[in-house]
Design a protein around this motif. Structure first.
Motif, mmCIF file in Angstrom:
data_model
loop_
_atom_site.group_PDB
_atom_site.id
_atom_site.type_symbol
_atom_site.label_atom_id
_atom_site.label_comp_id
_atom_site.label_asym_id
_atom_site.label_seq_id
_atom_site.Cartn_x
_atom_site.Cartn_y
_atom_site.Cartn_z
ATOM 1 N N ALA A 650 0.852 -1.195 0.000
ATOM 2 C CA ALA A 650 0.000 0.000 0.000
ATOM 3 C C ALA A 650 0.879 1.232 0.000
ATOM 4 O O ALA A 650 2.048 1.175 0.345
ATOM 5 N N LEU A 651 0.259 2.349 -0.403
ATOM 6 C CA LEU A 651 0.970 3.618 -0.387
ATOM 7 C C LEU A 651 -0.032 4.696 -0.008
ATOM 8 O O LEU A 651 -1.117 4.768 -0.575
ATOM 9 N N GLY A 652 0.275 5.501 0.974
ATOM 10 C CA GLY A 652 -0.663 6.545 1.355
ATOM 11 C C GLY A 652 -0.172 7.266 2.590
ATOM 12 O O GLY A 652 0.916 6.971 3.091
ATOM 13 N N ARG A 653 -0.997 8.212 3.078
ATOM 14 C CA ARG A 653 -0.619 8.896 4.305
ATOM 15 C C ARG A 653 -1.009 8.028 5.485
ATOM 16 O O ARG A 653 -1.763 7.055 5.350
ATOM 17 N N HIS A 654 -0.529 8.384 6.643
ATOM 18 C CA HIS A 654 -0.739 7.568 7.834
ATOM 19 C C HIS A 654 -2.218 7.228 8.043
ATOM 20 O O HIS A 654 -2.573 6.058 8.207
ATOM 21 N N GLN A 655 -3.074 8.259 8.028
ATOM 22 C CA GLN A 655 -4.494 8.028 8.325
ATOM 23 C C GLN A 655 -5.143 7.115 7.288
ATOM 24 O O GLN A 655 -5.902 6.215 7.638
ATOM 25 N N GLU A 656 -4.772 7.326 6.019
ATOM 26 C CA GLU A 656 -5.349 6.493 4.961
ATOM 27 C C GLU A 656 -4.940 5.040 5.166
ATOM 28 O O GLU A 656 -5.753 4.122 5.041
ATOM 29 N N LEU A 657 -3.659 4.838 5.490
ATOM 30 C CA LEU A 657 -3.172 3.472 5.646
ATOM 31 C C LEU A 657 -3.831 2.796 6.840
ATOM 32 O O LEU A 657 -4.160 1.606 6.789
ATOM 33 N N LEU A 658 -4.009 3.572 7.910
ATOM 34 C CA LEU A 658 -4.667 3.003 9.083
ATOM 35 C C LEU A 658 -6.056 2.481 8.697
ATOM 36 O O LEU A 658 -6.492 1.423 9.174
ATOM 37 N N ALA A 659 -6.700 3.226 7.811
ATOM 38 C CA ALA A 659 -8.050 2.842 7.422
ATOM 39 C C ALA A 659 -8.035 1.700 6.415
ATOM 40 O O ALA A 659 -8.847 0.774 6.500
#
Ligand SMILES: Nc1ncnc2c1ncn2[C@@H]1O[C@H](COP(=O)(O)OP(=O)(O)OP(=O)(O)O)[C@@H](O)[C@H]1O
Ligand SMILES: [Mg+2]
Length: 700
Positions: A650-659
């Motif tokens: 995955a690739l994304g910002r912290h909050q996106e990855l958490l979700a």
């Protein structure tokens, strides 16, 4: 074929067209690779001939096929397609060629570069050998003129002449030794420079698959080559020059006796050669044993901390004793062969002059020669003088084999293919910091599972990206690929839209600052270590970099501050201090791209907080890649790449990855799970204010 040969020659190759039978191919050995013509009119390259239980096999490469595609054919199948024509090609190297393989030819070439010096010593040697005839003339005149005629004047003249010759001879000899020393030292400098330079150009993979001890001991063979040149080659060859003077004189005195001397020396040379194969074999085994012993020593010294910590003393000692015993055994075996050789040689060497004298004496007694007492003495002296250099040549043959072994050993290191991109012809444009990976795949040599597989990533200039993943998921490998440490990856890696293979490697690497978990610090002061990549930096630059890295605080507390000496490997600093110095070192050159690979793993929360607070300033105007097991330190990055077994998960910002990313969420909860239940555990409270700290056992 002729056309092909012409093209090859025009491009700096030696080329020889030939017609061959199948059997001759196996004998080509070092002449391979060669080009073969096919009946179809096409051409292929024979890379290798391999012997197998089913008979020889040729390994062919088709220039039109993929670079790593090979064709393996046996005799019948090759005959079916090959018309018997072969073109032997060999690269022609100039002495000054950087790419020339390391070999005897190269070494000799280096020496011949000082041809004017060599001419001088050759001339000097001719003079010396002319003088060497002087004692013979002296004795001869003494017996022929002085003694029979009681001529005191002649004797005085003779003595004066003799003293003059001795003085001149001594001066010339000293000069000759002086020049030899210079020539060998010059060759030594060139060899040392060349070998070290080539070693630096080797890819990192070489050093990861070869032990330090093996590399150092192999390169240490240079000493043997120096010894060979200094003690054997020049001495023998220059003494050999005497032969130009002596042998004619010898023949002048008596042809049959001269032939006898030459035949005797030839016999000794042949006897020497007969021992050669066995001697070489033994010598090789001895060198190998010595090398293993040395490697063990280096490894033990290198890993002394672990040896002590794990109490491995006994194991290391036992292994050492075994290796020492093996070396001793090999040395004895080698010495035994040498000994037998000397046992055979010694009587031959002492018998030869006696035989010559005896034959001469018979000739005088028989009255069938113009020989008299004085010629006999002259001849005996000359024989001694001639035998020395001739036998020296025999010994040279022996030492030559040893030196060739040493050269081959060094060549096995330095002729390893070098890294590409060091030729100085690559792109030198300053980096802006955009990084692009397109379908990148990579497998370490000798492994089956790819370390990186199908990685697509675009890192815009100036952004900060985190890479996370379990241990062994390929995080470090990504950063190694970005530094151009491996050339054989699949896909494309671009900086600012330019393929990294087009960059000059030195330029590329100096534009990327890298801090590893265990960065190596060199022996020197802290200031020298931080400024190592930029010798022109001022103390202010160093202090600024140290401040940015959160290192200034502890450096200033050291008694000698920036002038504190660091030992090799920085044993006198703590892990966290070392890391901060390494970060400062990476920041000093102000690189456009900064890679921090677990670079803060050893920092205490306080130092890490300093660094995190500085990170904004550090990251300003740079592309930063941070690999960290502590996910909390990546929360503010522009993007986080999650790797799983080399594949991007995955690739994304912290909050996106958490979700969205389960792996990321798992990793995050493992580390920060307690944050949710931080109500405190009564059993784990530490009591304060009582003067000492006690930890009560957890409640059952
Ligand atoms: N020099 C090497 N030779 C062969 N295989 C290697 C080499 N270095 C790493 N590997 C393999 O490549 C894979 C990825 O390694 P890498 O060092 O990139 O992992 P990582 O994600 O950095 O792990 P860690 O978090 O433990 O540092 C691992 O399976 C490892 O065994
Ligand atoms: Mg790693």
């Amino acid at each position: 074929m002729a056309q092909l040969a012409k093209i090859a020659r025009a491009n700096g190759f030696r080329a020889a067209p030939a017609r061959m039978q199948w059997d001759q191919l196996a004998g080509l050995g070092k002449a391979l690779p060669a080009i073969v013509r096919l009946r179809s009119g096409g051409y292929m390259v024979i890379a290798e001939v391999r012997t197998s239980p089913q008979g020889d096999l040729v390994i062919l490469r088709d220039p039109l096929a993929a670079p790593d595609a090979v064709l393996v054919l046996d005799e019948a199948r090759l005959r079916a397609v090959w018309d018997g024509a072969v073109l032997l090609v060999k690269r022609q190297h100039k002495v000054s060629d950087a790419g020339q393989p390391f070999g005897m030819r190269w070494v000799v070439g280096q020496i011949l570069r000082d041809s004017h010096l060599i001419r001088d010593i050759l001339l000097g040697s001719l003079f010396i050998s002319a003088f060497a005839v002087a004692p013979i003339i002296y004795w001869s005149l003494l017996f022929r003129i002085v003694l029979p005629r009681n001529s005191l004047d002649t004797l005085n003249l003779l003595v004066a002449g003799f003293v003059f010759v001795v003085v001149f001879d001594t001066i010339l000899g000293a000069m000759r030794r002086h020049i030899i020393l210079h020539i060998v030292s010059k060759a030594d400098i060139r060899m040392g420079h060349h070998v070290f330079d080539r070693m630096l150009r080797l890819p990192i993979g070489f050093f990861e698959t070869t032990s330090t001890g093996q590399v150092t001991s192999k390169l240490g063979e240079i000493g043997r080559i120096r010894g060979f040149l200094l003690n054997s080659v020049f001495g023998t060859l220059l003494d050999g020059v005497c032969l130009i003077v002596f042998i004619p004189v010898l023949f002048f005195v008596s042809t049959p006796l001269s032939l006898l001397v030459l035949a005797g020396c030839a016999a000794i040379l042949l006897a020497n050669l007969a021992f050669m194969p066995e001697l070489n074999r033994r010598h090789e085994r001895l060198v190998r044993a010595e090398r293993d012993q040395y490697s063990h020593l280096v490894e033990t010294v290198h890993g002394m901390r672990t040896v002590k910590t794990l109490a491995l003393d006994a194991r290391q000692r036992t292994l050492w004793d075994l290796l020492v015993a093996r070396t001793a055994r090999e040395r004895i075996a080698f010495g035994r062969v040498q000994n037998s050789m000397k046992t055979v040689m010694a009587p031959l060497e002492s018998l030869l002059p006696i035989t010559v004298l005896t034959v001469a004496a018979y000739m005088i007694l028989g009255g069938d020669s113009p020989f008299d007492m004085s010629s006999l003495i002259a001849f005996a002296l000359l024989t001694g003088r001639t035998m020395g250099p001739l036998l020296g040549i025999a010994k040279l043959v022996e030492r030559y084999h040893e030196a060739r072994g040493s050269i081959a050993t060094i060549a096995s290191v330095v002729d390893h293919p070098a890294e590409e991109g060091l030729s100085g012809t690559g792109v030198l444009t300053p980096l802006k910091g955009t990084i692009e990976l397109m379908d990148v795949g990579f497998r370490y040599p000798g492994t089956v599972v790819p370390a990186i597989d199908g990685l697509d990533l675009l890192i815009p200039s100036g952004s900060t990206i985190g890479i996370v993943g379990r241990s062994g998921s390929g995080k470090t490998t990504v950063t190694r690929l970005l530094q151009g440490l491996h050339a054989d990856y699949g896909g494309l890696i671009k900086f600012d839209g330019i393929d990294i293979r087009q960059f000059d490697l030195t330029h590329l690497r100096s534009s990327i600052g890298v801090v590893l978990q265990d960065s190596f610090l060199f022996r020197g002061t802290i200031r020298e270590n931080i400024g190592i990549a930029k010798p022109s930096c001022t103390l202010e630059d160093v202090a600024a970099a140290a401040r940015l890295a959160g290192a200034e605080e502890f450096i200033e507390r050291l008694p000698r501050g920036f002038d504190t000496m660091i030992e090799e490997g920085a044993a006198n600093l703590s892990g966290g201090q070392r890391q901060r110095i390494a970060i400062a070192r990476a920041l000093l050159t102000n690189p456009r791209i900064l890679i921090l690979d677990e670079a803060t793993s050893a920092l205490d929360p306080e130092s890490e907080a300093i660094l995190s607070a500085n990170l904004k300033r550090i990251a300003f105007g740079r592309t930063v890649i941070i690999i960290s097991h502590r996910l909390a330190s990546l929360v503010s990055s522009d993007a986080i790449l999650v790797l799983e077994r080399g594949r991007p998960a995955a690739l994304g910002r912290h909050q996106e990855l958490l979700a969205d990313c389960r792996l990321y969420r798992d990793l995050w909860t493992q580390q920060n799970g307690h944050l949710g239940q931080q109500n405190g555990h009564p059993g784990q409270e530490t009591s304060r204010g009582t003067g000492y700290v006690s930890i009560s056992p957890p409640a059952a």
